[in-house]
Design an enzyme around this catalytic site. Sequence first.
Site, mmCIF file in Angstrom:
data_model
loop_
_atom_site.group_PDB
_atom_site.id
_atom_site.type_symbol
_atom_site.label_atom_id
_atom_site.label_comp_id
_atom_site.label_asym_id
_atom_site.label_seq_id
_atom_site.Cartn_x
_atom_site.Cartn_y
_atom_site.Cartn_z
ATOM 1 N N ASP A 158 -47.002 -75.070 -73.576
ATOM 2 C CA ASP A 158 -46.055 -76.180 -73.523
ATOM 3 C C ASP A 158 -44.602 -75.741 -73.627
ATOM 4 O O ASP A 158 -43.753 -76.194 -72.864
ATOM 5 C CB ASP A 158 -46.359 -77.177 -74.640
ATOM 6 C CG ASP A 158 -45.317 -78.275 -74.717
ATOM 7 O OD1 ASP A 158 -45.235 -79.073 -73.761
ATOM 8 O OD2 ASP A 158 -44.574 -78.323 -75.710
ATOM 9 N N ASP B 296 -44.209 -71.882 -77.870
ATOM 10 C CA ASP B 296 -45.429 -71.492 -78.566
ATOM 11 C C ASP B 296 -46.543 -71.327 -77.527
ATOM 12 O O ASP B 296 -46.284 -71.259 -76.325
ATOM 13 C CB ASP B 296 -45.803 -72.542 -79.612
ATOM 14 C CG ASP B 296 -45.767 -73.958 -79.031
ATOM 15 O OD1 ASP B 296 -46.137 -74.113 -77.843
ATOM 16 O OD2 ASP B 296 -45.364 -74.890 -79.740
ATOM 17 N N TYR C 250 -46.091 -84.664 -80.082
ATOM 18 C CA TYR C 250 -45.968 -85.558 -78.927
ATOM 19 C C TYR C 250 -46.664 -86.867 -79.237
ATOM 20 O O TYR C 250 -47.696 -87.197 -78.661
ATOM 21 C CB TYR C 250 -46.557 -84.896 -77.668
ATOM 22 C CG TYR C 250 -45.704 -83.764 -77.131
ATOM 23 C CD1 TYR C 250 -44.555 -84.030 -76.387
ATOM 24 C CD2 TYR C 250 -46.033 -82.428 -77.381
ATOM 25 C CE1 TYR C 250 -43.770 -83.005 -75.900
ATOM 26 C CE2 TYR C 250 -45.255 -81.403 -76.894
ATOM 27 C CZ TYR C 250 -44.114 -81.698 -76.155
ATOM 28 O OH TYR C 250 -43.333 -80.684 -75.671
ATOM 29 N N GLU D 52 -35.113 -74.324 -77.536
ATOM 30 C CA GLU D 52 -36.492 -74.290 -77.032
ATOM 31 C C GLU D 52 -36.620 -75.055 -75.709
ATOM 32 O O GLU D 52 -36.194 -76.203 -75.609
ATOM 33 C CB GLU D 52 -37.472 -74.876 -78.050
ATOM 34 C CG GLU D 52 -38.925 -74.701 -77.612
ATOM 35 C CD GLU D 52 -39.925 -75.063 -78.703
ATOM 36 O OE1 GLU D 52 -41.054 -74.558 -78.657
ATOM 37 O OE2 GLU D 52 -39.568 -75.856 -79.606
#
Length: 619
Positions: free
Chosen positions: A163, A166, A323, A570
């Site tokens: 995703d 990570d 999420y 990120e």
Amino acid sequence: MYGRDPWGGPLEINATDSATDDDRSRNLQDLDKAALSRPLDETQQSWLLGPSEQKKKKKYVDLGCIIVSRKIFVWTVGTLLVSGFIAGFITLIVKTVPRHHHRHPPPDNYTLALHKALMFFNAQRSGKLPSHNNVSWRRSSCLQDGKSDPSVLMKDLVGGYYDAGDAIKFNFPKSFAMTMLSWSVIEYSAKYEAAGELNHVKEIIKWGTDYLLKTFNNTADTIDRIAAQVGVGDTSGGSTTPNDHYCWMRPEDIDYPRPVYECHSCSDLAAEMAAALASASIVFKDNKAYSQKLVHGARTLFTFARNQRGRYSAGGSDPALFYNSSSYWDEFVWGGAWLYYATGNSSYLQLATHPKLAKHAGAFWGGPDYGVLSWDNKLAGAQVLLSRLRLFLSPGYPYEEILSTFHNQTSIVMCSFLPVFTSFNRTKGGLIQLNHGRPQPLQYVVNAAFLAALYSDYLDAADTPGWYCGPNFYSTDVLREFAKTQIDYILGKNPRKMSYVVGFGNHYPKHVHHRGASIPKNNIKYSCKGGWKWRDTTKPNPNTLVGAMVAGPDNHDGFHDVRTNYNYTEPTLAGNAGLVAALVALSGDKSTGIDKNTIFSAVPPMFPTPPPPPAPWKP
């Protein structure tokens, strides 16, 4: 003796002539010579000697069908020969002299950024990588996903995409990312082709949909579960159990267990996955077998979504930490619209345009986040998607009322993006604050830029010069300008003069929050905590994560290039998918526009049902 001369005179014959025959013959020869020595006129020559030889050449040439002058014939043939020689000589010169090609104009910034933004997906691939992946510091990884968890039904969960920074594989944002990419290909395949990226983006989509098909029983008509997530990231309560957030390791070196999260009541996830597979089936419509497989999977998922109601992230599950889904009604509208386009089955359109469904999805009320398209709320995207149907096919009754509402709401959303309205604040540098100053703003900005550019192209294709915001009329160029200013900000036209897309320009983030990019590929396997030194170092990442759009600046245009602060540095799949969609919409020549017809390839001709007659009048 006398006789008659046939030429008109007497002929005397001397009988006493004693000349011999030899003498007479000799005399005759002398007479012949004397006669020949005199010039003969033309009649005599023709009578006595026959035709004389022509001493002069003929003045004309007989070509069979026409007689021409010899001079003209010679001149014409000579001219043709000389012309042929000159033409051959010129051809020889042209072929031997070096040519000066007119160079094509250099690609625009949006096209250059598009090449890079797509490369991010190559770096995020999980599973066995193809030989042409073109990311030198990545290798095959997590080849035991699914097999290591005995409690799950689906054993082969190898593949898909990580995703973000990570190694967790979340189906919910991944499905949204694939839907956005497919939508952009359906609308702008010609622009992808012009940029040389059509095959690449289709390969990216297929890598995602192939994995999604593994996460449920895609051959069945009914299902009771979905593998929603692989890997966990919960580190609350000071847990030191190795997982994808506690450890800092390259995906290739992961040796800790990767649990699988299954859901049995997950309408939002199932409907979003259905949208991803349905939209991809249009992208791959030329591959009939694969397209039908995607459509069947989408139907199965949507049926499951409708029958087993519930949010996939309910009950404090691991997905809720990262999420969390706020509702599933917007996914019903979104998924229903995509299934209608993929199948042409009007029952999906009836569902997507049902007033009660629209009401539950929030189509009739505002709120601070109204009009913001994201991995959680797809209503704004669904309204644009269904406005397309009204603009180009105008299905009429019984859909017209709700389609008209969606169209009007889309116009209001587009108005809210303009600087003259105050629905959303802007930073001093001009970045629209769609998430109202909360962290990670860029993922929302790129989605809005895509919708604005796309809706502008819809109106242009429908020969509509603009739209109204209250009493004021705005041209489609205003929408396109909004999209450009926001993407330009991301590409470096901001107070910090920094590009927020890694590898684009000279000044971009060097400390991206990403495990694979921050750990060197040096044949050393760093343990779960052994990689922490690479997380905490102030040195730039040894590997460049080309094309990654980071989370973005704060509401004061500030940015901290710090690896440990994921709110700044990120990147995510969903964010980059929106970026790719916006970039391709703005790239190249504006006149290329959208592909009006491909999305309707499965939709049958529409014959509007006449409305019911009015009730009889009663006095």
